[in-house]
Design a protein around this motif. Structure first.
Motif, PDB file in Angstrom:
ATOM      1  N   LEU A 184      21.860  38.664  34.948  1.00 21.23           N
ATOM      2  CA  LEU A 184      22.034  39.882  34.159  1.00 21.23           C
ATOM      3  C   LEU A 184      20.826  40.074  33.244  1.00 21.23           C
ATOM      4  CD1 LEU A 184      25.789  39.528  33.190  1.00 21.23           C
ATOM      5  CD2 LEU A 184      24.798  40.924  35.002  1.00 21.23           C
ATOM      6  N   ASP A 185      19.694  40.434  33.834  1.00 22.02           N
ATOM      7  CA  ASP A 185      18.480  40.686  33.065  1.00 22.02           C
ATOM      8  C   ASP A 185      18.507  42.102  32.510  1.00 22.02           C
ATOM      9  OD1 ASP A 185      17.523  38.174  33.685  1.00 22.02           O
ATOM     10  OD2 ASP A 185      16.438  38.882  35.453  1.00 22.02           O
ATOM     11  N   MET A 186      17.947  42.268  31.327  1.00 21.85           N
ATOM     12  CA  MET A 186      17.899  43.568  30.685  1.00 21.85           C
ATOM     13  C   MET A 186      16.670  44.337  31.171  1.00 21.85           C
ATOM     14  SD  MET A 186      18.159  44.258  26.663  1.00 21.85           S
ATOM     15  CE  MET A 186      16.929  45.305  25.974  1.00 21.85           C
ATOM     16  N   ILE A 187      16.851  45.614  31.490  1.00 22.44           N
ATOM     17  CA  ILE A 187      15.731  46.461  31.885  1.00 22.44           C
ATOM     18  C   ILE A 187      15.011  46.889  30.617  1.00 22.44           C
ATOM     19  CG2 ILE A 187      15.072  48.648  32.953  1.00 22.44           C
ATOM     20  CD1 ILE A 187      17.571  48.432  34.681  1.00 22.44           C
ATOM     21  N   LYS A 188      13.699  46.649  30.555  1.00 14.98           N
ATOM     22  CA  LYS A 188      12.923  46.996  29.361  1.00 14.98           C
ATOM     23  C   LYS A 188      12.079  48.250  29.566  1.00 14.98           C
ATOM     24  CE  LYS A 188      12.786  42.280  27.745  1.00 14.98           C
ATOM     25  NZ  LYS A 188      11.998  41.133  27.414  1.00 14.98           N
TER      26      LYS A 188
END
Length: 68
Positions: free
Chosen positions: A5-9
């Motif tokens: 669950l990586d955050m989109i930057k």
């Protein structure tokens, strides 16, 4: 199975339409979708060019979304 669950930057979207108002609606729609991802508009670039095959103006935009 592994879930990440990586955050989109940063996110860049390209849009085009043969009507300027339709392009505006598409941009507003994308802004609304990206608000759910907590992304804000960082920059918008736009361009107009003539499409000789359709004998119309083609409006395009590149929208850069980023985390505040």
């Amino acid at each position: 199975m592994e879930i990440s669950l990586d955050m989109i930057k940063d996110k860049v979207e390209c849009l085009q339409a043969y009507d300027f108002r339709e392009l505006e609606r598409a941009i507003e729609e994308r802004v609304g979708m990206n608000k759910a991802l907590l992304l804000r508009v960082k920059q918008v670039q736009h361009q107009v060019t003539f499409d000789p095959f359709r004998n119309k103006m083609l409006y395009s935009a590149v929208v850069h979304f980023a985390v505040d």
